[in-house]
Design a protein around this motif. Structure first.
Motif, mmCIF file in Angstrom:
data_model
loop_
_atom_site.group_PDB
_atom_site.id
_atom_site.type_symbol
_atom_site.label_atom_id
_atom_site.label_comp_id
_atom_site.label_asym_id
_atom_site.label_seq_id
_atom_site.Cartn_x
_atom_site.Cartn_y
_atom_site.Cartn_z
ATOM 1 N N GLU A 64 0.825 -1.216 0.000
ATOM 2 C CA GLU A 64 0.000 0.000 0.000
ATOM 3 C C GLU A 64 0.859 1.266 0.000
ATOM 4 O O GLU A 64 0.343 2.368 -0.093
ATOM 5 N N SER A 96 -0.595 -6.535 2.869
ATOM 6 C CA SER A 96 -1.600 -7.003 1.913
ATOM 7 C C SER A 96 -0.989 -8.101 1.061
ATOM 8 O O SER A 96 0.188 -8.035 0.713
ATOM 9 N N GLN A 128 -1.983 -8.657 -1.909
ATOM 10 C CA GLN A 128 -2.433 -8.363 -3.275
ATOM 11 C C GLN A 128 -1.372 -8.546 -4.357
ATOM 12 O O GLN A 128 -1.643 -9.145 -5.399
ATOM 13 N N ARG A 172 -0.466 -3.965 10.130
ATOM 14 C CA ARG A 172 -0.207 -2.551 9.838
ATOM 15 C C ARG A 172 0.222 -1.828 11.104
ATOM 16 O O ARG A 172 -0.486 -1.845 12.115
ATOM 17 N N GLU A 212 0.173 1.145 11.911
ATOM 18 C CA GLU A 212 -0.322 2.515 11.979
ATOM 19 C C GLU A 212 -0.725 2.784 13.423
ATOM 20 O O GLU A 212 -1.339 1.950 14.069
ATOM 21 N N GLU A 254 -8.728 -11.296 0.038
ATOM 22 C CA GLU A 254 -8.401 -10.552 -1.176
ATOM 23 C C GLU A 254 -8.567 -11.413 -2.429
ATOM 24 O O GLU A 254 -7.679 -12.188 -2.762
ATOM 25 N N GLU A 307 -15.721 2.306 5.768
ATOM 26 C CA GLU A 307 -15.097 1.481 4.719
ATOM 27 C C GLU A 307 -14.901 0.044 5.183
ATOM 28 O O GLU A 307 -14.241 -0.199 6.181
ATOM 29 N N ILE A 308 -15.466 -0.903 4.441
ATOM 30 C CA ILE A 308 -15.133 -2.302 4.767
ATOM 31 C C ILE A 308 -14.390 -2.994 3.627
ATOM 32 O O ILE A 308 -13.762 -4.014 3.846
ATOM 33 N N ARG A 348 -6.437 -2.970 -11.745
ATOM 34 C CA ARG A 348 -5.000 -2.733 -11.631
ATOM 35 C C ARG A 348 -4.443 -2.150 -12.928
ATOM 36 O O ARG A 348 -4.953 -2.451 -14.017
HETATM 37 O O1 4AD Z 1 -8.094 -0.406 1.590
HETATM 38 P P1 4AD Z 1 -6.967 -1.334 1.935
HETATM 39 O O2 4AD Z 1 -5.735 -0.760 2.499
HETATM 40 O O3 4AD Z 1 -6.680 -2.125 0.584
HETATM 41 C C1 4AD Z 1 -5.682 -3.030 0.368
HETATM 42 O O4 4AD Z 1 -4.929 -3.457 1.197
HETATM 43 C C2 4AD Z 1 -5.687 -3.581 -1.021
HETATM 44 N N1 4AD Z 1 -4.383 -4.197 -1.263
HETATM 45 C C3 4AD Z 1 -6.822 -4.561 -1.173
HETATM 46 C C4 4AD Z 1 -6.898 -5.130 -2.560
HETATM 47 O O5 4AD Z 1 -7.277 -4.434 -3.478
HETATM 48 N N2 4AD Z 1 -6.576 -6.403 -2.721
HETATM 49 O O6 4AD Z 1 -7.487 -2.459 2.940
HETATM 50 C C5 4AD Z 1 -8.592 -3.275 2.600
HETATM 51 C C6 4AD Z 1 -9.534 -3.403 3.753
HETATM 52 C C7 4AD Z 1 -10.147 -2.087 4.230
HETATM 53 O O7 4AD Z 1 -11.246 -1.733 3.443
HETATM 54 C C8 4AD Z 1 -10.538 -2.437 5.641
HETATM 55 O O8 4AD Z 1 -11.754 -3.162 5.663
HETATM 56 C C9 4AD Z 1 -9.439 -3.375 6.070
HETATM 57 O O9 4AD Z 1 -8.852 -3.900 4.905
HETATM 58 N N3 4AD Z 1 -8.419 -2.683 6.874
HETATM 59 C C10 4AD Z 1 -8.295 -2.793 8.192
HETATM 60 N N4 4AD Z 1 -9.014 -3.497 9.080
HETATM 61 C C11 4AD Z 1 -8.652 -3.426 10.369
HETATM 62 N N5 4AD Z 1 -7.600 -2.713 10.827
HETATM 63 C C12 4AD Z 1 -6.836 -1.988 9.980
HETATM 64 N N6 4AD Z 1 -5.781 -1.309 10.426
HETATM 65 C C13 4AD Z 1 -7.181 -2.015 8.581
HETATM 66 N N7 4AD Z 1 -6.668 -1.449 7.466
HETATM 67 C C14 4AD Z 1 -7.420 -1.880 6.445
#
Ligand code: 4AD
Ligand code: MG
Length: 464
Positions: free
Chosen positions: A170, A209, A211, A232, A234, A249, A387-388, A394
């Motif tokens: 990401e 991820s 991905q 993560r 964060e 994913e 957001e879920i 891509r």
């Molecule tokens: O939107 P994100 O960051 O997308 C990706 O990681 C892409 N690589 C996905 C892809 O296209 N294959 O994360 C996807 C989802 C978010 O919408 C959220 O539901 C969840 O992961 N998410 C978290 N859930 C819990 N704690 C966190 N710190 C999260 N960060 C993301």
């Protein structure tokens, strides 16, 4: 003394279609009510929400010991399954023999009174034995199975992407470091840590991820999915962020953003329908005690068509709303959770895909739209949680991808394999990530991510 009778799960005993003169159940005591002649134990083994009533009569061997059991004790009961005269339960067990496997004294923290979720978090080793967490973790298990069933029924290949990786997919710099270097005296080269001497010969961390590796498999198997832990670093202290969470994913070759949204919509409807069909008892509890109207919400979702709205329209709607947001909205800014919630709760009143975000605020791998300033991205927003899902088509054109990487200061040398996929047999492809805990929050009504994952990891917390 045991007779070696096989254990019957309490769920099966309660669902029995006939009486049994002799069966054996094992579990943990929820409550004991003792009278002179008779005592009642509510016994739970986690197989279902309900406990079974065990009736002990004073004439029974060991009545005295058994009727003085503490809440939380673990016992084995042999007896007869008979119709229960009490209301709300079809069967009870008339005990013939009770054996204490592990007693519990009055210090056992889960005594009868209700506890706050915060307190229960501090006893994460015992909270699975409570009603609420029993229901949460049964649903988590059932829905994990439903995730696999959905994809397997559709011919998707399940791929285990690595947990340790050298790539920050990401690009948000939120990776936990994995290293065996001496933290006090790391090897240096030119005044900096020399990662080439580390275990993997380069800087490595825990995946944010699956991905990027998922994309590699999608260009061999067409339709794939991952379902695994994601990390993560964060430093967010919100109720929706965990440092370790599980993500699903899927990645599909020959698919554009519209196809991606269609799969996400089918997937969520499938999971919700599965929950309604298989988790009725637990959902009834959440509906009554956690989120009033939950069942009606899920039933509506199982039939609904999700709305779609472009980012540009979303910004206009937010600007016209007259709401005093903490963060004012303008085209180009990232949507904050207050904006996301307003869109899904007030503007749409249900799930909504927001699509085509500004290129500058989304990840490098998203496909650039023809307008040159937005990318084929989507976020699925739902009431209460926000957001879920985050996903995108891509960038499958090598030259455009290289430009995007340059704009994000990503060295092409760091991702040669990712570029190779665009070099040989490139194809349009798309995917998304569903945060499993965010989804569980939505389905159970639980408001804190720490309460839908067995042992939550958040800043400052890695106990248990
Ligand atoms: O939107 P994100 O960051 O997308 C990706 O990681 C892409 N690589 C996905 C892809 O296209 N294959 O994360 C996807 C989802 C978010 O919408 C959220 O539901 C969840 O992961 N998410 C978290 N859930 C819990 N704690 C966190 N710190 C999260 N960060 C993301
Ligand atoms: Mg996202």
């Amino acid at each position: 003394m045991t007779t070696g009778l096989p254990r019957t799960r309490i769920k099966d005993a309660l669902a029995s279609s006939c009486e049994y003169i002799h069966l054996c159940v094992k579990g943990w005591v929820r409550t004991v009510r003792r009278g002179k002649e008779v005592a009642f134990i509510a016994l739970n083994d986690g197989s279902c929400f309900a406990s079974i009533q065990i009736v002990l009569e004073s004439a029974m061997d060991g009545f005295d010991v058994a009727s003085r059991l503490g809440t939380g004790a673990c016992i084995e009961v042999e007896g007869a399954l008979v119709p229960s005269p009490a209301s709300g339960q079809r069967w009870e067990i008339k005990a013939q023999q009770v054996r204490i496997l592990g007693d519990a004294d009055e210090d056992y923290p889960l005594q009868k009174k209700r506890h706050t979720l915060e307190y229960l978090r501090s006893i994460a080793h015992l909270r699975p034995r409570s009603n609420t967490f029993g229901a949460v973790f049964r649903m988590r298990s059932a829905l994990s199975f439903a995730v696999h069933r959905f994809f397997q029924e559709r011919g998707f290949l399940y791929v285990h992407t690595p947990i340790i990786t050298a790539n920050d997919c990401e690009g948000a710099g939120e990776m936990f470091r994995v290293t065996t270097l001496d933290p006090v005296k790391p090897p240096l080269a030119g005044g900096r840590v020399d990662w080439s001497q580390d275990f993997f010969g380069e800087k490595a961390g825990l995946t944010v991820s699956g991905q990027l590796q998922g994309e590699l498999f999608a260009t061999a198997f067409a339709d794939i999915y991952t379902f695994g832990p994601t990390f993560r670093a964060e430093n967010s202290h919100t109720s929706r962020h965990a440092a370790e969470f599980w993500m699903i994913e899927p990645e599909m070759a020959f698919t554009d953003l519209a196809g991606d949204c269609a799969l996400a919509e089918d997937f969520l409807r499938y999971l919700v329908t599965y929950a309604l069909e298989h988790c009725g008892e637990d959902l009834a509890f959440f509906d009554e005690r956690v989120e009033k109207g939950l069942l009606a919400k899920l039933e509506a979702l199982a039939k609904a068509r999700f709305e779609r709205m472009s980012y540009t329209e979303a910004v206009e709607r937010l600007q016209q709303s007259g709401q005093g947001f903490e963060f004012p909205v303008q085209w180009g800014c990232d949507l904050q959770s207050e904006h996301e919630r307003y869109l899904t709760e007030q503007v749409v009143g249900g799930p909504v895909f927001v699509t085509d975000y500004p290129a500058a605020i989304k990840a490098f791998y998203m496909r650039l739209n023809d307008d040159g300033r937005t990318v084929a991205a989507m976020d699925l927003l739902v009431p209460r949680v926000g957001e879920i899902i985050g996903g995108s088509q891509r960038e499958d054109r090598l030259d455009v991808l290289l430009q995007r990487m340059a704009a994000f200061h990503i060295d092409p040398e760091s991702l040669p394999w990712y570029l190779d996929i665009r070099r040989w047999g490139s194809c349009p492809h798309a995917g998304f990530g569903l945060g499993f805990e965010r989804f569980l929050m939505y389905v159970t009504g639980m408001e804190n991510i720490r309460d839908v994952i067995p042992f939550p990891r958040t800043p400052g917390h890695a106990k248990f």
